[in-house]
Design an enzyme around this catalytic site. Structure first.
Site: not given
Ligand SMILES: Cc1cc2nc3c(=O)[nH]c(=O)nc-3n(C[C@H](O)[C@H](O)[C@H](O)COP(=O)(O)O)c2cc1C
Ligand SMILES: *[C@@H]1O[C@H](CO)[C@@H](O)[C@H](O)[C@H]1NC(C)=O
Ligand SMILES: CC(=O)N[C@H]1CO[C@H](CO)[C@@H](O)[C@@H]1O
Length: 513
Positions: A125-127, A172-174, A269-270
């Site tokens: 949310l606050d990258k 999302n696929r940021y 990721s494990s």
């Molecule tokens: C737009 C968006 C960006 C996200 N970016 C990250 C991220 O940078 N790192 C991460 O660990 N999770 C990221 N998440 C995952 C959220 O932190 C959260 O774990 C996930 O959305 C599930 O919770 P929720 O159902 O309350 O949204 C992102 C989720 C969304 C929707």
């Molecule tokens: C969690 O979700 C975010 C956004 O969907 C992704 O960028 C991140 O890699 C994921 N992290 C893990 C540990 O799966």
């Molecule tokens: C940047 C990064 O390492 N992202 C990873 C976070 O974890 C997920 C799944 O566990 C990976 O798919 C991402 O590549």
């Protein structure tokens, strides 16, 4: 001009008749003036109070309507919050005395520190750590900023965020767009400087003093009863299977930001290589996490930050979960953030969603929304269960023979067991519920959480994320063994009053019991 003339002459005549000015005019002016300031003050209190429904019913749909692209809406929302915060006009939680007097204390103990409540805002949310304080003002005790990569990277091409309004969901696929760790560290440092300056003036060591806990607040959040989590990630171009390079990425980012954080979370990721025995399977993840733990510990601060690993809900095979838990014990990581978005689409939404959204559902990326709740709850139970058993006795460094067989057997038997998961650390929410339940059964005192099966050094903490949108769900997850529940998508659809609402629902739920 005419208007000016008219006013001018009107004023002139009234001043000339100053002595004979009827008292009612004065009274009227006072009344107008007062009611205007009351109106302004009231609007201010209303608009800036997170309980105001305007934040849900006006602001959220308005943003959505004005900005069809979800990422644009996010930027505008973030910028607005930042600007409002700068002028002191940001929405904030004001809990009334009566609510406080109700006596339901939501505080929990995490890592030996008191958190004012068990709600958090999760990563993404606050990258860039732009608005941590504005987010804290909405009421959570945890704000997780990031993920931040060691070097800046753009992430995937846009569009990369999609809404499914009928489901209150997002895809999302940021691809982890990030300004980089140096950039974030500079912003976090500036925040500490401003804080130190406000409290201690331009003393030379004020900054170090604050970071070493001298101000009596956690050095990350800079607020009593709250903690700041900073999430670190690796750069896209670093190959997943080059463990040394991956570790270096995480360590580099950690070294930059750790000093300004209370908790470092690791998005990793494990590695899942089928066929390998437990020890070999957990080795790469253990090494990565060890690197981060050491980097966090070597930070120049009295109390170094804790380290947590965030795990995907898609890594849910028994083998994967066991591997992660084992790596947690071996690396010395302090806890697990259970849950995230999911890449899966099976059994997620009902078939009768609008056609347009069915198309959106095909977009590649991570899905988040209320539909994830049950999966999150199940995962928390499984992780809590395994963690409560303590480290597994994997025999010998080579992981050979009977020892490992034994371990696998133990795991297998625990996997199916329907045991009541218990939070070993003092989860006050649970204890409140327990006391209330026990009260009915006329038994006294707070029930002691059962000791883990095997001797464990420090109980591992769980934060839960994924589909949590109301107080009842929050309590369920907490009672399943999490210490904190985090929200993201619920906040996007529910607006800035969401956390206040969830906490109120929790208090109501607890006092009803
Ligand atoms: C737009 C968006 C960006 C996200 N970016 C990250 C991220 O940078 N790192 C991460 O660990 N999770 C990221 N998440 C995952 C959220 O932190 C959260 O774990 C996930 O959305 C599930 O919770 P929720 O159902 O309350 O949204 C992102 C989720 C969304 C929707
Ligand atoms: C969690 O979700 C975010 C956004 O969907 C992704 O960028 C991140 O890699 C994921 N992290 C893990 C540990 O799966
Ligand atoms: C940047 C990064 O390492 N992202 C990873 C976070 O974890 C997920 C799944 O566990 C990976 O798919 C991402 O590549």
């Amino acid at each position: 001009m005419v208007i000016v003339d008219q006013c001018g002459s009107a004023r002139l005549s009234s001043t000339s008749a100053a002595e004979t000015k009827p008292p009612t005019t004065l009274l009227r002016n006072i009344l107008y003036g007062t009611s205007f300031s009351i109106f302004v003050a009231f609007s201010y209190y209303y608009i800036t109070d997170t309980r105001a429904s305007v934040h849900q019913w006006l602001v959220v749909p308005l943003l959505r309507w004005l900005y069809p692209d979800a990422e644009d809406a996010h930027h505008v929302g973030t910028e607005a919050l930042k600007t409002l915060y700068a002028f002191g006009l940001h929405p904030r939680e004001r809990v009334s005395k009566t609510e406080e007097a109700k006596g339901v204390d939501l505080s929990v103990e995490v890592f030996g520190r008191r958190l004012s409540n068990p709600i958090g805002i999760s990563a993404g949310l606050d990258k860039a750590a732009d608005i941590p304080d504005a987010l804290f003002a909405l009421g959570p005790a945890i704000v997780e900023v990031g993920g931040v990569t060691p070097l800046p990277q753009d992430g995937n091409p846009r569009p990369r965020v999609f809404r499914l309004p009928s489901q209150q969901a997002i895809i999302n696929r940021y691809g982890l767009n990030s300004l980089g760790a140096v950039n974030m560290a500079a912003r976090l440092r500036e925040r500490v400087r401003v804080f130190a300056y406000n409290y201690f003036g331009i003393e030379r060591d004020a900054e170090d003093f604050v970071l070493n806990g001298g101000a009596g607040v956690p050095p990350g959040s800079l607020q009593d009863g709250k903690m700041l989590v900073v999430q670190v990630a690796k750069n896209k171009w670093t190959k997943d299977d080059d463990i040394q390079a991956v570790t270096k990425d995480f360590v580099t980012a950690t070294k930059e930001v750790a000093v300004y954080s209370d908790i470092i979370s690791v998005n990793v990721s494990s590695p899942n290589t089928p066929g390998l025995r437990t020890l070999q399977r957990v080795e790469p993840l253990t090494r990565i996490l060890e690197g981060v733990v050491n980097a966090a510990k070597s930070v120049k601060r009295r109390d170094p930050p804790k380290v947590m690993v965030k795990v995907s809900p898609d890594e849910d095979s028994e083998e994967q979960i066991q591997g992660i838990v084992e790596a947690v014990w071996r690396s010395g990581v302090d806890g697990i953030i259970v849950g995230n978005t999911t890449k899966r689409r099976t059994n997620l939404v009902s078939a009768d969603i609008p056609a347009k959204e069915r198309q959106t559902l095909e977009e590649e990326g991570g899905y988040s929304g209320p539909q994830m709740f049950q999966r999150t709850l199940d995962l928390v139970k499984r992780y809590r269960n395994l963690l409560n058993q303590g480290p597994l006795p994997l025999e010998g460094a080579s992981g050979e023979g009977a020892g490992e067989g034994e371990a696998e057997k133990n795991l297998a038997s625990s996997a199916g067991a329907v045991s009541t998961p218990d939070e070993p650390s003092s989860n006050i929410v649970e204890k409140i519920a327990t006391v209330k339940d026990a009260h009915d059964a006329s038994s006294a005192g707070i029930s002691e959480a059962p000791k883990p099966t095997r001797g464990t050094p420090e109980p591992k903490v769980i934060f839960a994320t994924g589909g949590i949108t109301n107080g009842k769900q929050a309590l369920e997850v907490l009672n399943a063994g999490a210490s904190v529940v985090q929200v993201y998508t619920g906040l996007i659809y529910g607006g800035s009053g969401t956390i206040t609402r969830i906490k109120k629902e929790m208090r109501d739920e607890i006092s009803r019991k």
